[in-house]
Motif scaffolding. Structure first.
Motif, PDB file in Angstrom:
ATOM      1  N   UNK A 118       0.830  -1.201   0.000  1.00 21.99           N
ATOM      2  CA  UNK A 118       0.000   0.000   0.000  1.00 21.99           C
ATOM      3  C   UNK A 118       0.866   1.253   0.000  1.00 21.99           C
ATOM      4  N   UNK A 119       0.289   2.309  -0.530  1.00 24.23           N
ATOM      5  CA  UNK A 119       0.939   3.624  -0.549  1.00 24.23           C
ATOM      6  C   UNK A 119      -0.121   4.660  -0.190  1.00 24.23           C
ATOM      7  N   UNK A 120       0.198   5.604   0.707  1.00 24.94           N
ATOM      8  CA  UNK A 120      -0.791   6.631   1.044  1.00 24.94           C
ATOM      9  C   UNK A 120      -1.210   7.423  -0.187  1.00 24.94           C
ATOM     10  N   UNK A 121      -2.475   7.813  -0.223  1.00 20.21           N
ATOM     11  CA  UNK A 121      -2.965   8.598  -1.354  1.00 20.21           C
ATOM     12  C   UNK A 121      -2.248   9.937  -1.469  1.00 20.21           C
ATOM     13  N   UNK A 122      -1.760  10.447  -0.344  1.00 20.72           N
ATOM     14  CA  UNK A 122      -1.074  11.738  -0.383  1.00 20.72           C
ATOM     15  C   UNK A 122       0.421  11.603  -0.681  1.00 20.72           C
ATOM     16  N   UNK A 123       0.829  10.409  -1.151  1.00 22.89           N
ATOM     17  CA  UNK A 123       2.222  10.194  -1.545  1.00 22.89           C
ATOM     18  C   UNK A 123       2.248   9.600  -2.951  1.00 22.89           C
ATOM     19  N   UNK A 124       1.971  10.420  -3.970  1.00 25.15           N
ATOM     20  CA  UNK A 124       1.932   9.902  -5.339  1.00 25.15           C
ATOM     21  C   UNK A 124       3.307   9.467  -5.827  1.00 25.15           C
ATOM     22  N   UNK A 125       3.328   8.625  -6.836  1.00 28.65           N
ATOM     23  CA  UNK A 125       4.569   8.254  -7.494  1.00 28.65           C
ATOM     24  C   UNK A 125       5.166   9.488  -8.164  1.00 28.65           C
ATOM     25  N   UNK A 126       6.481   9.540  -8.207  1.00 29.65           N
ATOM     26  CA  UNK A 126       7.151  10.674  -8.837  1.00 29.65           C
ATOM     27  C   UNK A 126       7.214  10.534 -10.358  1.00 29.65           C
TER      28      UNK A 126
END
Length: 246
Positions: A118-126
């Motif tokens: 999982x990845x937080x929604x407020x941490x988008x891929x660069x």
């Protein structure tokens, strides 16, 4: 009325029992309109894409906190990888994390998923290209949006949305809405989008692109000059636009 998708992948059809146009992932939010014979007319909150889904795939809406950030994962009934997975989930599926237990997160519906997935929604891929490359080898599927099958515009949308870039669901609207147009024949750079009539690809570097395509029936790499020549020679025309996102 708002609702969420409760299954791993739901087909979004043009009519009840009709042709699949797109797909919606677990946890996606939709606006619900009319209903007919066990089907509901919906519009996806992320891009406004409209169609019909079976009403059994709809549940109460919720505020997601995380998205699945690997190609695919599994949901478990307990925080134990040996407990027997209940279902699979695709990249981009959305869920609300309510607690943590060891190497697992507990989701709002009482199931568990490995923390690294999982990845937080407020941490988008660069880098959207990195996301597109995760799908290498995934089978081509008309109207597909998941790790089980995806098409050209589904791949581009998955990559851009994960990087925090709003993106329509089909290649035509993508060509109209995204990026800055460059002169045809300009040297591509990583992340550029190349459009044909009914098709889109994303550049990996100045010489290579990645795209979901029916020629390979998969997400595949292809040299840009080779793809341009092949697509035109098979009767699908020349490049119609070269767009730069940044």
């Amino acid at each position: 009325m708002r609702a969420s998708i409760t299954v791993s992948v739901a087909n979004l059809c043009d009519t009840p029992n009709g042709r699949r146009e797109r797909q919606l992932m677990l946890g996606e939010i939709v606006e619900v309109g009319a209903s007919r014979d066990g089907w509901a007319q919906v519009a996806a909150a992320k891009d406004g894409y409209g169609g019909w889904v079976q009403d059994t795939v709809l549940g109460p809406p919720f505020d997601a906190t995380h998205r699945v950030s690997v190609l695919a994962s599994h949901l478990y009934p307990r925080p134990d990888m040996k407990s027997g997975n209940e279902t699979w989930v695709s990249f981009g599926s959305r869920m609300r994390v309510v607690s943590a237990d060891g190497n697992f997160f507990e989701t709002h519906d009482g199931r568990y998923i490995p923390k690294p997935h999982l990845r937080p929604l407020n941490a988008p891929f660069a880098d959207p290209v990195t996301v597109a490359q995760m799908f290498f080898g995934v089978p081509y599927l008309w109207g597909g949006n998941s790790a089980m099958g995806i098409d050209c515009s589904g791949l581009v949308q998955a990559a851009l949305v994960a990087a925090g870039i709003d993106c329509p669901g089909d290649s035509g609207p993508q060509e109209n809405a995204l990026g800055t147009p460059l002169a045809l024949g300009s040297k591509p750079q990583r992340g550029d989008l190349l459009f044909w009539k009914g098709h889109v690809a994303i550049a990996v570097d100045h010489d290579t692109l990645i795209h979901a395509n029916a020629h390979h029936m998969a997400v595949a790499y292809e040299r840009i000059p080779d793809a341009i020549q092949r697509i035109e020679s098979q009767g699908d025309g020349p490049v119609t636009a070269h767009k730069r996102l940044i």
